[in-house]
Design a protein around this motif. Structure first.
Motif, PDB file in Angstrom:
ATOM      1  N   ASN A 205     -23.817 -24.798  -5.696  1.00 57.88           N
ATOM      2  CA  ASN A 205     -22.916 -25.583  -6.555  1.00 57.88           C
ATOM      3  C   ASN A 205     -22.504 -26.895  -5.900  1.00 57.88           C
ATOM      4  O   ASN A 205     -22.290 -27.898  -6.584  1.00 57.88           O
ATOM      5  N   VAL A 206     -22.421 -26.869  -4.575  1.00 57.31           N
ATOM      6  CA  VAL A 206     -22.038 -28.085  -3.852  1.00 57.31           C
ATOM      7  C   VAL A 206     -23.224 -29.035  -3.704  1.00 57.31           C
ATOM      8  O   VAL A 206     -23.083 -30.252  -3.838  1.00 57.31           O
ATOM      9  N   LYS A 207     -24.415 -28.494  -3.470  1.00 53.79           N
ATOM     10  CA  LYS A 207     -25.564 -29.312  -3.074  1.00 53.79           C
ATOM     11  C   LYS A 207     -26.473 -29.784  -4.199  1.00 53.79           C
ATOM     12  O   LYS A 207     -27.135 -30.817  -4.072  1.00 53.79           O
ATOM     13  N   TYR A 208     -26.592 -29.014  -5.291  1.00 52.74           N
ATOM     14  CA  TYR A 208     -27.725 -29.228  -6.195  1.00 52.74           C
ATOM     15  C   TYR A 208     -27.787 -30.648  -6.742  1.00 52.74           C
ATOM     16  O   TYR A 208     -28.867 -31.212  -6.929  1.00 52.74           O
ATOM     17  N   GLU A 209     -26.617 -31.286  -6.987  1.00 51.84           N
ATOM     18  CA  GLU A 209     -26.630 -32.633  -7.568  1.00 51.84           C
ATOM     19  C   GLU A 209     -27.143 -33.667  -6.575  1.00 51.84           C
ATOM     20  O   GLU A 209     -27.573 -34.760  -6.990  1.00 51.84           O
ATOM     21  N   ARG A 210     -27.107 -33.331  -5.269  1.00 53.94           N
ATOM     22  CA  ARG A 210     -27.488 -34.307  -4.247  1.00 53.94           C
ATOM     23  C   ARG A 210     -28.783 -33.940  -3.525  1.00 53.94           C
ATOM     24  O   ARG A 210     -29.131 -34.568  -2.521  1.00 53.94           O
ATOM     25  N   LEU A 211     -29.481 -32.930  -4.023  1.00 50.44           N
ATOM     26  CA  LEU A 211     -30.755 -32.563  -3.385  1.00 50.44           C
ATOM     27  C   LEU A 211     -31.748 -33.718  -3.479  1.00 50.44           C
ATOM     28  O   LEU A 211     -32.516 -33.969  -2.542  1.00 50.44           O
ATOM     29  N   THR A 212     -31.767 -34.403  -4.608  1.00 54.38           N
ATOM     30  CA  THR A 212     -32.549 -35.628  -4.800  1.00 54.38           C
ATOM     31  C   THR A 212     -31.724 -36.522  -5.723  1.00 54.38           C
ATOM     32  O   THR A 212     -30.708 -36.095  -6.287  1.00 54.38           O
ATOM     33  N   GLY A 213     -32.231 -37.705  -5.902  1.00 53.78           N
ATOM     34  CA  GLY A 213     -31.613 -38.545  -6.911  1.00 53.78           C
ATOM     35  C   GLY A 213     -32.041 -38.091  -8.295  1.00 53.78           C
ATOM     36  O   GLY A 213     -32.929 -37.245  -8.451  1.00 53.78           O
ATOM     37  N   MET A 214     -31.373 -38.583  -9.324  1.00 55.79           N
ATOM     38  CA  MET A 214     -31.765 -38.371 -10.719  1.00 55.79           C
ATOM     39  C   MET A 214     -31.682 -36.893 -11.151  1.00 55.79           C
ATOM     40  O   MET A 214     -32.484 -36.400 -11.919  1.00 55.79           O
ATOM     41  N   VAL A 215     -30.663 -36.179 -10.588  1.00 57.24           N
ATOM     42  CA  VAL A 215     -30.327 -34.841 -11.076  1.00 57.24           C
ATOM     43  C   VAL A 215     -29.140 -35.007 -12.012  1.00 57.24           C
ATOM     44  O   VAL A 215     -28.142 -35.652 -11.659  1.00 57.24           O
ATOM     45  N   VAL A 216     -29.238 -34.462 -13.216  1.00 56.17           N
ATOM     46  CA  VAL A 216     -28.175 -34.627 -14.201  1.00 56.17           C
ATOM     47  C   VAL A 216     -26.910 -33.931 -13.693  1.00 56.17           C
ATOM     48  O   VAL A 216     -26.938 -32.726 -13.426  1.00 56.17           O
ATOM     49  N   PRO A 217     -25.797 -34.671 -13.529  1.00 57.38           N
ATOM     50  CA  PRO A 217     -24.563 -34.070 -13.021  1.00 57.38           C
ATOM     51  C   PRO A 217     -24.056 -32.952 -13.931  1.00 57.38           C
ATOM     52  O   PRO A 217     -24.184 -33.008 -15.156  1.00 57.38           O
ATOM     53  N   ARG A 218     -23.521 -31.902 -13.296  1.00 58.50           N
ATOM     54  CA  ARG A 218     -22.911 -30.773 -13.981  1.00 58.50           C
ATOM     55  C   ARG A 218     -23.865 -30.078 -14.976  1.00 58.50           C
ATOM     56  O   ARG A 218     -23.425 -29.491 -15.959  1.00 58.50           O
ATOM     57  N   SER A 219     -25.155 -30.179 -14.682  1.00 54.89           N
ATOM     58  CA  SER A 219     -26.137 -29.556 -15.586  1.00 54.89           C
ATOM     59  C   SER A 219     -26.483 -28.122 -15.183  1.00 54.89           C
ATOM     60  O   SER A 219     -27.175 -27.412 -15.905  1.00 54.89           O
ATOM     61  N   SER A 220     -26.019 -27.678 -14.005  1.00 53.07           N
ATOM     62  CA  SER A 220     -26.327 -26.318 -13.542  1.00 53.07           C
ATOM     63  C   SER A 220     -25.610 -25.290 -14.413  1.00 53.07           C
ATOM     64  O   SER A 220     -24.386 -25.339 -14.567  1.00 53.07           O
ATOM     65  N   VAL A 221     -26.389 -24.368 -14.978  1.00 53.36           N
ATOM     66  CA  VAL A 221     -25.854 -23.324 -15.851  1.00 53.36           C
ATOM     67  C   VAL A 221     -26.332 -21.964 -15.350  1.00 53.36           C
ATOM     68  O   VAL A 221     -27.535 -21.768 -15.125  1.00 53.36           O
ATOM     69  N   LEU A 222     -25.373 -21.057 -15.177  1.00 54.02           N
ATOM     70  CA  LEU A 222     -25.748 -19.692 -14.764  1.00 54.02           C
ATOM     71  C   LEU A 222     -26.314 -18.945 -15.966  1.00 54.02           C
ATOM     72  O   LEU A 222     -25.656 -18.793 -16.987  1.00 54.02           O
ATOM     73  N   ILE A 223     -27.568 -18.463 -15.814  1.00 56.19           N
ATOM     74  CA  ILE A 223     -28.226 -17.729 -16.900  1.00 56.19           C
ATOM     75  C   ILE A 223     -28.057 -16.222 -16.721  1.00 56.19           C
ATOM     76  O   ILE A 223     -27.729 -15.495 -17.654  1.00 56.19           O
ATOM     77  N   SER A 224     -28.277 -15.749 -15.493  1.00 54.85           N
ATOM     78  CA  SER A 224     -28.197 -14.315 -15.240  1.00 54.85           C
ATOM     79  C   SER A 224     -27.966 -14.087 -13.752  1.00 54.85           C
ATOM     80  O   SER A 224     -28.167 -14.998 -12.929  1.00 54.85           O
ATOM     81  N   ALA A 225     -27.556 -12.868 -13.402  1.00 57.44           N
ATOM     82  CA  ALA A 225     -27.331 -12.532 -11.992  1.00 57.44           C
ATOM     83  C   ALA A 225     -27.606 -11.049 -11.783  1.00 57.44           C
ATOM     84  O   ALA A 225     -27.426 -10.237 -12.689  1.00 57.44           O
ATOM     85  N   ASP A 226     -28.097 -10.715 -10.586  1.00 53.25           N
ATOM     86  CA  ASP A 226     -28.247  -9.316 -10.202  1.00 53.25           C
ATOM     87  C   ASP A 226     -27.599  -9.130  -8.836  1.00 53.25           C
ATOM     88  O   ASP A 226     -26.821  -9.978  -8.396  1.00 53.25           O
ATOM     89  N   ASP A 227     -27.904  -8.056  -8.154  1.00 51.71           N
ATOM     90  CA  ASP A 227     -27.243  -7.771  -6.884  1.00 51.71           C
ATOM     91  C   ASP A 227     -27.670  -8.712  -5.770  1.00 51.71           C
ATOM     92  O   ASP A 227     -26.976  -8.829  -4.749  1.00 51.71           O
TER      93      ASP A 227
END
Length: 394
Positions: A205-227
């Motif tokens: 959540n902290v890093k994904y927007e800055r991994l590269t340029g041109m990542v849409v801000p606040r676009s990360s959406v949790l789809i599913s989770a397991d253990d």
């Protein structure tokens, strides 16, 4: 020493009082020593086969153990197939380990008789052996083919099912993602699916927007989770897709390559349903075939054992080829007592059946005779003839 997990076939020269001998054995084995249950001692009617020449009998005696090994192995493999199909459930297995729709012991010990209609005794012993071997080989070949077909179908199904199991870093996403999770028909934007280890979600959540340029801000959406993993959808510009994927890998985030397609999803579901249907059909077919072929194979094995019993009896006792036979199923741990009782009962036959006689054949040409009859001389020797049918352990 005979196995303590087998039913014995025993043969001695006919004395003219088979009923009396049977009663005497019953008294000694069942009443006195209690080594055999009364229901586990039965007379065996040995057919009067065509004996042929001595040389032909010796040749058969050399060949029969090889056929015995093959026949026994074929029966065992059929049992193993049934055991695997029925998940090693003894109660279910007992419903299929049947010979002519009756338990194995009942087939052997409740009035067994030679199948004259199928294996007429007018044939020579060589012809008889060839027929038995041909039938068992056919069963073995059919079982191999059907088992291979089933294993291929099961393997294909398991592979498809495995895609639906496991954690979110490896399992199929077909039944997890939906169309609304993706940016469609965009000239510049693209959705990327990323499986993030549970202990790294905050870092993502902290890093994904800055991994590269041109990542849409606040676009990360949790789809599913397991253990173990959480699956996120994030939107990037297409021109940085490859760089974004590499940066994810550098940070131990796992990119899941996935292109959403209703047609592909429907096709995968149809393939899984078809594979499941095919596996069930082949399972049913193999179960029925294994049940039938066990019954057939076991009968063929018993008939081979009787041929062995006859051949050895002729070589041991000579002509006339009339012998009294018994099926004996010793109680557990009573093998030595049963053997001792039989040895005492038939000790008188030692004078008639001495394997050392073979060594004096051809005017005392001992070395030549030993070579020719080596197999006979190496057999464990009793004053009576004995062969074994292994128990089918459920």
């Amino acid at each position: 020493m005979p196995s303590d997990q087998s039913t014995w076939l025993v043969s001695v020269p006919e004395s003219g009082d088979a009923e009396g001998l049977s009663h005497e054995l019953s008294t000694k084995l069942c009443s006195t020593s209690k080594s055999v249950l009364p229901s586990n001692l039965a007379q065996l009617s040995i057919p009067s086969f065509k004996t042929g020449t001595l040389d032909s009998l010796v040749t058969l005696s050399e060949e029969l153990p090889k056929h015995d090994t093959f026949f026994t192995a074929t029966v065992a493999k059929t049992v193993d197939t049934l055991r695997n199909l029925l998940n090693n459930d003894p109660s279910k297995l007992s419903q299929h380990i049947l010979v002519n729709e009756q338990p194995v012991d009942a087939y052997i010990l409740r009035g067994w008789s030679w199948n004259e209609g199928r294996y007429g005794v007018q044939r020579s012993l060589r012809e008889m052996l060839d027929v038995l071997n041909k039938e068992m080989t056919s069963i073995d070949n059919v079982m191999k083919t059907k088992l291979n077909n089933y294993n291929l179908a099961k393997g294909s199904l398991v592979q498809m099912q495995r895609k639906k199991t496991g954690n979110l870093s490896v399992r199929s996403l077909v039944d997890i993602v939906r169309q609304e999770h993706f940016i469609n028909d965009s000239e510049y934007l693209q959705t990327v699916l990323v499986a993030v280890p549970k202990n790294m979600v905050k870092e993502w959540n902290v890093k994904y927007e800055r991994l590269t340029g041109m990542v849409v801000p606040r676009s990360s959406v949790l789809i599913s989770a397991d253990d173990e993993y959480s699956l996120f959808a994030v939107v990037v510009f297409k021109r940085v897709h490859d760089d974004f994927v590499q940066k994810c890998r550098d940070n131990k985030f796992i990119v899941r390559e996935f292109t959403f397609s209703e047609e592909a999803i429907d096709k995968q579901r149809e393939e899984l349903e078809a594979a499941d249907t095919t596996e069930k059909e082949l399972w049913t077919e193999l179960l029925q075939l294994s049940r039938t072929n066990f019954s057939e194979a076991f009968q063929i094995l018993v008939h081979l054992k009787v041929v062995q019993l006859f051949v050895e009896s002729v070589l041991r006792y000579g002509l006339p080829a009339h012998y009294t036979g018994f099926f004996i199923k010793p109680e557990p741990k009573a093998t030595k007592r049963v053997l001792a009782t039989l040895q005492a009962q038939f000790a008188y036959l030692g004078r008639r059946a001495n394997p050392d006689k073979l060594k004096s054949k051809s005017g005392g040409a001992v070395d030549d005779a030993v070579g020719e009859y080596q197999n006979l001389l190496e057999q464990e020797y009793f004053d009576f003839v004995l062969f074994e049918i292994p128990w089918i352990v459920l």
